[in-house]
Design an enzyme around this catalytic site. Structure first.
Site, mmCIF file in Angstrom:
data_model
loop_
_atom_site.group_PDB
_atom_site.id
_atom_site.type_symbol
_atom_site.label_atom_id
_atom_site.label_comp_id
_atom_site.label_asym_id
_atom_site.label_seq_id
_atom_site.Cartn_x
_atom_site.Cartn_y
_atom_site.Cartn_z
ATOM 1 N N ASP A 39 0.618 22.830 11.003
ATOM 2 C CA ASP A 39 1.605 22.598 12.076
ATOM 3 C C ASP A 39 1.934 21.120 12.327
ATOM 4 O OD1 ASP A 39 1.749 25.277 12.456
ATOM 5 O OD2 ASP A 39 0.528 25.318 14.281
ATOM 6 N N HIS A 243 -7.078 -2.339 -2.522
ATOM 7 C CA HIS A 243 -6.341 -1.540 -1.539
ATOM 8 C C HIS A 243 -7.314 -0.790 -0.632
ATOM 9 C CE1 HIS A 243 -2.133 -1.581 -3.654
ATOM 10 N NE2 HIS A 243 -2.445 -2.719 -3.084
ATOM 11 N N ASP A 260 -4.770 -7.551 5.106
ATOM 12 C CA ASP A 260 -3.469 -7.444 4.432
ATOM 13 C C ASP A 260 -2.683 -6.429 5.245
ATOM 14 O OD1 ASP A 260 -1.291 -6.859 2.811
ATOM 15 O OD2 ASP A 260 -2.466 -6.780 0.957
ATOM 16 N N ASP A 271 4.700 -8.243 4.507
ATOM 17 C CA ASP A 271 3.494 -7.981 3.698
ATOM 18 C C ASP A 271 2.704 -9.292 3.655
ATOM 19 O OD1 ASP A 271 1.608 -7.172 1.877
ATOM 20 O OD2 ASP A 271 2.998 -6.944 0.196
ATOM 21 N N HIS A 350 -5.049 -9.184 -10.177
ATOM 22 C CA HIS A 350 -3.696 -8.670 -9.903
ATOM 23 C C HIS A 350 -2.638 -9.767 -10.036
ATOM 24 C CE1 HIS A 350 -3.695 -10.568 -5.907
ATOM 25 N NE2 HIS A 350 -4.904 -10.070 -5.712
ATOM 26 N N HIS A 354 5.671 -9.726 -5.904
ATOM 27 C CA HIS A 354 6.538 -8.547 -6.058
ATOM 28 C C HIS A 354 7.691 -8.692 -5.086
ATOM 29 C CE1 HIS A 354 4.863 -6.782 -2.312
ATOM 30 N NE2 HIS A 354 3.680 -7.096 -2.770
ATOM 31 N N HIS A 361 6.898 -2.676 -1.938
ATOM 32 C CA HIS A 361 7.086 -3.054 -3.344
ATOM 33 C C HIS A 361 8.540 -2.709 -3.627
ATOM 34 C CE1 HIS A 361 2.505 -2.661 -4.316
ATOM 35 N NE2 HIS A 361 2.780 -3.627 -3.478
ATOM 36 N N GLU A 384 0.977 -13.971 -3.554
ATOM 37 C CA GLU A 384 -0.303 -13.478 -3.067
ATOM 38 C C GLU A 384 -1.448 -13.631 -4.060
ATOM 39 O OE1 GLU A 384 -0.497 -9.125 -2.786
ATOM 40 O OE2 GLU A 384 1.650 -9.074 -3.170
ATOM 41 N N TYR A 388 -11.644 -12.753 -6.345
ATOM 42 C CA TYR A 388 -12.626 -11.752 -5.891
ATOM 43 C C TYR A 388 -13.859 -11.900 -6.769
ATOM 44 C CZ TYR A 388 -8.055 -10.221 -4.390
ATOM 45 O OH TYR A 388 -6.787 -10.203 -3.865
ATOM 46 N N ARG A 418 -7.680 -13.441 -0.436
ATOM 47 C CA ARG A 418 -6.269 -13.376 -0.842
ATOM 48 C C ARG A 418 -5.459 -14.041 0.263
ATOM 49 N NH1 ARG A 418 -6.112 -8.406 -1.972
ATOM 50 N NH2 ARG A 418 -5.130 -7.345 -0.222
ATOM 51 N N GLU A 420 -1.456 -14.246 1.247
ATOM 52 C CA GLU A 420 -0.157 -13.662 0.864
ATOM 53 C C GLU A 420 0.926 -14.075 1.850
ATOM 54 O OE1 GLU A 420 -0.012 -9.344 0.919
ATOM 55 O OE2 GLU A 420 1.728 -9.366 -0.412
HETATM 56 N N1 GLY Z 1 -0.016 -4.782 0.689
HETATM 57 C C1 GLY Z 1 0.171 -4.409 -0.647
HETATM 58 C C2 GLY Z 1 0.464 -5.569 -1.492
HETATM 59 O O1 GLY Z 1 0.160 -6.678 -1.129
HETATM 60 O O2 GLY Z 1 1.083 -5.456 -2.512
HETATM 61 MN MN MN Z 2 -0.159 -7.203 0.893
HETATM 62 MN MN MN Z 3 2.042 -7.668 -1.513
#
Ligand code: GLY
Ligand code: MN
Ligand code: MN
Length: 451
Positions: A39, A243, A260, A271, A350, A354, A361, A384, A388, A418, A420
């Protein structure tokens, strides 16, 4: 409702229709409700392509663009009004009001799609559709085309070509208008306030979820009803999970916490990531690592200018971090060899950038004809970089000897950092939309000390 006026949406549709082949039709299905559990549905989020073209924010809609159709070029199929449904779930626009409210030419009930859409497709040579996003819709469309084909002997003309709408529409979405930029500035500002609030409310004993609550409080208080994505609040070694969203640990003095998080404001995403000490004061080892990531972030932002290839900021970030990791003894050999053989991926796994927009994204090709595309004014991207150091990293004797004073490898294990930012490319360089969040060690320590 969005603050963008009807003229902006009309201009976007015109631009798209002008780019379409003569005699074609574009289909833009909207999102449908998704069930969460018995529901209960997930919060509705409209498809970004549909939002971009008309701002219509209800489930079960299909926007159809038929350039040069004399009875109207822009047609919206949407839910009929229903007093009982509206009593339970809120207002429905309905096809009779959609033209006036959203500036489209005509509205029809979504229940009549099977009757009306085949007639619109017939005689159109090319169909533009981003296939694969809504498989149920794709199937319906194929059945319409099959039914037109079955009447070919009687003179029906079926569409001959299916072309992805993505190439035209997503290129258009990639370059933000002044109105979009104003909204994205606001999204970044609200998110900046939220990061500041989290830093101010951070202390040992607080849980990650409590910091997430501070973020959400600030988003909503400032007019952003939703987060653009689940907030990542990772303390200690949790920051190494890229993530991480469990957000269920308790903060401890001596650890860093990585946040983040960004709001969605008027459907546009921010972001932003910051990493700061739970105690308010960086340890010597944390300072060394943090300053490498900060230098990478700054080196990358320096590459954000019109004409630079999309990958230039990432390459600058990696070059800076590889230098730093070599100095720390975490990498050995020459910078060039490490970059070529990608040994740095164990610490920097990474990419650094982006696109950002209606989607976190966001859409738009990263390469053109196989080459990284040049950055252009109006593009918005994230920057970003991150380092790590997994708690279980294998450490050779070589790696024990850092050339940097104050750095101790055993203190660095299980550290994730990180930084960003959200960056708009301008005519002369760039504008950092997220600049209001403290970023240097001094700025962060001063803010946290004053809290
Ligand atoms: N928050 C997801 C990224 O930084 O791509
Ligand atoms: Mn991010
Ligand atoms: Mn990002």
């Amino acid at each position: 409702m969005t603050q963008l006026g009807q003229a902006e949406f009309a201009q976007r549709r015109r631009q798209l229709m002008d780019a379409m082949e003569p005699g074609s039709i574009a289909l833009v299905p909207g999102a449908v409700m998704q069930r969460r559990n018995r529901d209960i549905d997930y919060a509705f989020r409209q498809d970004s392509d549909l939002l971009y073209l008309c701002g219509f924010d209800e489930p079960d809609a299909v926007l159809v663009l038929v350039p040069e159709r004399s009875q109207g070029e822009v047609i919206m199929f949407c839910r009929d009004r229903d007093a009982r449904a509206e009593q339970w779930d809120g207002g429905i626009c309905g096809p009779e009001r959609v033209a006036e409210r959203y500036g489209v030419d005509d509205g029809f009930p979504i229940a009549d799609l099977d009757d009306i859409l085949p007639g619109l497709l017939e005689g159109r040579r090319r169909i533009y559709l981003t296939m694969g996003e809504y498989p149920v819709f794709d199937q319906r469309l194929l059945s319409y085309v099959a039914s037109i084909r079955s009447r070919e002997a009687g003179g029906a003309i079926p569409p001959g070509e299916f072309v992805s709408l993505k190439h035209l529409l997503h290129e258009q979405r990639l370059i933000k208008s002044e109105a979009e930029i104003a909204i994205m500035r606001e999204a970044a500002d609200i998110s900046a306030q939220a990061h500041i609030r989290a830093m101010q409310n951070c202390q040992a004993g607080t849980t990650e979820a409590q910091l997430e609550a501070e973020l959400i409080y600030q988003f909503m208080h400032s007019g952003a009803r939703h987060s653009a994505y689940p907030s990542i609040v990772g303390s200690g070694a949790n920051a190494c999970i890229l993530h991480y969203t469990d957000n269920d640990s308790t903060l401890q003095n001596g650890e860093l916490v990585l946040i983040d998080a960004g709001c969605e404001y008027q459907h546009y995403a921010a972001d932003i990531t910051r990493t700061f000490p739970v105690s308010g004061e960086f340890s010597p080892t944390q300072r060394v690592l943090y300053d490498i990531v900060l230098a990478a972030n700054q080196a990358a932002i320096a590459q954000c200018q019109p004409g630079a290839p999309f990958n230039a900021p990432h390459e600058a970030a990696i070059a800076t971090m590889v230098e730093g990791l070599l100095e720390l003894g975490l990498l050995q050999g020459s910078a060039t060899d490490n970059i070529r053989s990608e040994t740095y991926l164990q610490f920097c796994p990474h990419k650094s950038c982006h696109w950002l927009g209606l989607d976190v994204h966001d859409v738009g090709d990263y390469r053109l004809a196989g080459e990284w595309r040049p950055l252009q004014p109006g593009m918005v991207l994230t920057v970003e970089p991150g380092i790590y150091i997994p708690a279980d990293v294998t450490v050779s004797d070589n790696q024990q000897s850092s050339k940097i004073r104050g750095f101790a490898l055993e203190d660095a294990l299980g550290t994730g950092i990180r930084i960003e930012d959200d960056v708009l490319i301008t005519e002369t360089g760039c504008e950092v939309l997220s600049q209001r969040v403290p970023k240097t060690i001094d700025e962060i320590e001063v803010l946290m000390r004053a809290a």
